[in-house]
Design an enzyme around this catalytic site. Sequence first.
Site, PDB file in Angstrom:
ATOM      1  N   GLU A 168      -3.501  -6.689  17.169  1.00  0.00           N
ATOM      2  CA  GLU A 168      -2.367  -7.228  16.411  1.00  0.00           C
ATOM      3  C   GLU A 168      -1.348  -7.846  17.378  1.00  0.00           C
ATOM      4  O   GLU A 168      -0.663  -8.814  17.038  1.00  0.00           O
ATOM      5  CB  GLU A 168      -1.709  -6.144  15.543  1.00  0.00           C
ATOM      6  CG  GLU A 168      -0.867  -6.730  14.418  1.00  0.00           C
ATOM      7  CD  GLU A 168      -0.328  -5.680  13.438  1.00  0.00           C
ATOM      8  OE1 GLU A 168       0.546  -4.898  13.831  1.00  0.00           O
ATOM      9  OE2 GLU A 168      -0.789  -5.659  12.278  1.00  0.00           O
ATOM     10  N   GLU A 194       0.842  -1.214   0.000  1.00  0.00           N
ATOM     11  CA  GLU A 194       0.000   0.000   0.000  1.00  0.00           C
ATOM     12  C   GLU A 194       0.873   1.258   0.000  1.00  0.00           C
ATOM     13  O   GLU A 194       0.663   2.196  -0.778  1.00  0.00           O
ATOM     14  CB  GLU A 194      -0.904   0.032   1.243  1.00  0.00           C
ATOM     15  CG  GLU A 194      -2.005  -1.004   1.259  1.00  0.00           C
ATOM     16  CD  GLU A 194      -1.573  -2.301   1.952  1.00  0.00           C
ATOM     17  OE1 GLU A 194      -0.354  -2.591   2.002  1.00  0.00           O
ATOM     18  OE2 GLU A 194      -2.474  -3.018   2.431  1.00  0.00           O
ATOM     19  N   LYS A 216      -1.822 -11.029   2.418  1.00  0.00           N
ATOM     20  CA  LYS A 216      -0.903 -10.268   1.551  1.00  0.00           C
ATOM     21  C   LYS A 216      -0.459 -11.131   0.369  1.00  0.00           C
ATOM     22  O   LYS A 216      -0.406 -10.673  -0.776  1.00  0.00           O
ATOM     23  CB  LYS A 216       0.355  -9.861   2.331  1.00  0.00           C
ATOM     24  CG  LYS A 216       0.155  -8.776   3.364  1.00  0.00           C
ATOM     25  CD  LYS A 216       1.520  -8.398   3.963  1.00  0.00           C
ATOM     26  CE  LYS A 216       1.376  -7.507   5.170  1.00  0.00           C
ATOM     27  NZ  LYS A 216       2.634  -7.254   5.880  1.00  0.00           N
TER      28      LYS A 216
HETATM   29  O1  F6P Z   1       0.843  -5.869   7.872  1.00  0.00           O
HETATM   30  C1  F6P Z   1       0.907  -5.454   9.206  1.00  0.00           C
HETATM   31  C2  F6P Z   1       2.056  -4.531   9.414  1.00  0.00           C
HETATM   32  O2  F6P Z   1       3.263  -5.215   9.317  1.00  0.00           O
HETATM   33  C3  F6P Z   1       1.965  -3.790  10.742  1.00  0.00           C
HETATM   34  O3  F6P Z   1       2.455  -4.527  11.795  1.00  0.00           O
HETATM   35  C4  F6P Z   1       2.732  -2.555  10.435  1.00  0.00           C
HETATM   36  O4  F6P Z   1       2.505  -1.536  11.381  1.00  0.00           O
HETATM   37  C5  F6P Z   1       2.210  -2.232   9.054  1.00  0.00           C
HETATM   38  O5  F6P Z   1       2.066  -3.489   8.441  1.00  0.00           O
HETATM   39  C6  F6P Z   1       3.066  -1.342   8.229  1.00  0.00           C
HETATM   40  O6  F6P Z   1       4.340  -1.894   8.030  1.00  0.00           O
HETATM   41  P1  F6P Z   1       5.518  -1.009   7.491  1.00  0.00           P
HETATM   42  O7  F6P Z   1       5.751   0.082   8.487  1.00  0.00           O
HETATM   43  O8  F6P Z   1       6.679  -1.934   7.359  1.00  0.00           O
HETATM   44  O9  F6P Z   1       5.095  -0.448   6.159  1.00  0.00           O
END
Ligand code: F6P
Length: 521
Positions: free
Chosen positions: A351, A214, A491
């Site tokens: 989480e 994202e 994912k």
């Molecule tokens: O998918 C969950 C997660 O890993 C969370 O634990 C984390 O806060 C979020 O995605 C964002 O991750 P990143 O900071 O690595 O983009």
Amino acid sequence: MNRIRCDRTPAWASLQATFADSGRDFDVRSAFAADTTRFQAFSQSAPHVFADLSKNLIDAATEQLLLELARQTGVESHRDAMFAGDAINTTEQRAVMHWLLRTPPLDPAMPAQSVHRHMAEKLNEVHATLNAMLAFAEAVRADAGITDIVNIGIGGSDLGPQMAVLALDEFVLPGKRFHFVSNVDGHELNAVLRKVRPGSTLFLVASKTFTTIETMTNAQSAKTWFEANGGTDIARHFAALTTNVAAASAFGISTTFGFWDWVGGRYSVWSAIGLPLAIAIGAQGFKEFLAGAHAIDEHFRTAPLAHNLPVRLGLLDVWYRNFHDFGSRSVAPYHSALKRYPAYLQQLEMESNGKRVDATGTALPYGTSPVVWGEPGTNGQHAYFQMLHQGTDVVPVEFVAAKTPKHDLNGHHRLLLANALAQAQALMQGKADAGGHKHFAGNRPSTFLLLDELSPASLGALIALQEHRVFVSGSVWGINSFDQWGVELGKVLAKDVEARLGSGDVTGLDASTAGLLALLA
Ligand code: F6P
């Protein structure tokens, strides 16, 4: 560390007996009538926070057993292991040291300090990074040419800074606007890009891993938009907040503030991920935010269990989840600026503690994380409080309010506080009515957290308090509160489905996904 599973301790058996004997039918109204000191016994101060636990379904004997449960499951040694920097995140072999981010620098003149001397090197790095980040924040604040700060990040790289910037709105520098883009849904980024100009915008790409799809998609689109609209100076208009400096530089961002793998995403608002907050409230405000959290760290580390607020809250959570079988907790901030606080707590607790196996990977026979949800009061009162008062499920409520407002609008704050107190009172007291529809059973539990005012320091304390209470319940349950494998499967599947949306290939898919895909391809 060898730890006894909570349901195999003598304290657990005693709690079961107590629950069957008197706990299930405990009536908090009778408890107040029988004990004029109940409010004093079940309330306490911790740094920046006063907590009234007296409206909960608990008596002194049960609390003693819960404290015993904490001792027997090794909560204290687990806590000490976290503060010693041991790799308590065992599935990833990582230390858990978000607390170090708010630890003051070592004073070489003082040998006996809370932080272990062997942490000195890490602490020096923390402060070097903090100083660089705060200097950058001050430079952005002083730069009238930057009017809009757009944070691109998701999960912990969004919820913490967003929640805190909104919560401290009264402390935010006038003339700067803050935007948060997290969703891969292009509508979100598009809505922000419509409002900003390349020459006056600073994009902060916030991602611990710098791989989250994202964030990478949004960051790429923001960069493309920036260049397509005449933006030239990427070094001035993009900064990365990440542990993966190499990936940020491969992306083309040279201004980077780093942090470390021992900071979990949902615990990262104290790190470089807090940069939007530092820009919003300034270096001094950010230091106060850290200091409020540090005061709670010290409280958690040193206060006797019986007067240790995160311990008492975490144990109450265990009592409700595993004995009363309450599946959720509602959070009710009676402060409109805390509008993202419930969402922030959802990630923090669900989480961290939404796990079905213990630290060794063995399936657990008892419940773990409750569902955490809520909205600011008084809005929630006119939506779902009906269910809290008269629904078939009992949902413990956690109120939070500030004594002093940051406005002088006549009458509002008194009315707000009156509503918070009245809701807690109504949940507990109930109201007899023979007709049924107007009957309130009462005896519905709540906790009341009171801050003097919502400030950088008290917000820091409140958040650290919540982090540690989640640590305590997770510790009793024997789970690893610091990994999040449950987010991975979706994912991986999303990548496959995305390719199929392009190709239309439904081979091997279940009939439901294939049917929906056929409608969308
Ligand atoms: O998918 C969950 C997660 O890993 C969370 O634990 C984390 O806060 C979020 O995605 C964002 O991750 P990143 O900071 O690595 O983009």
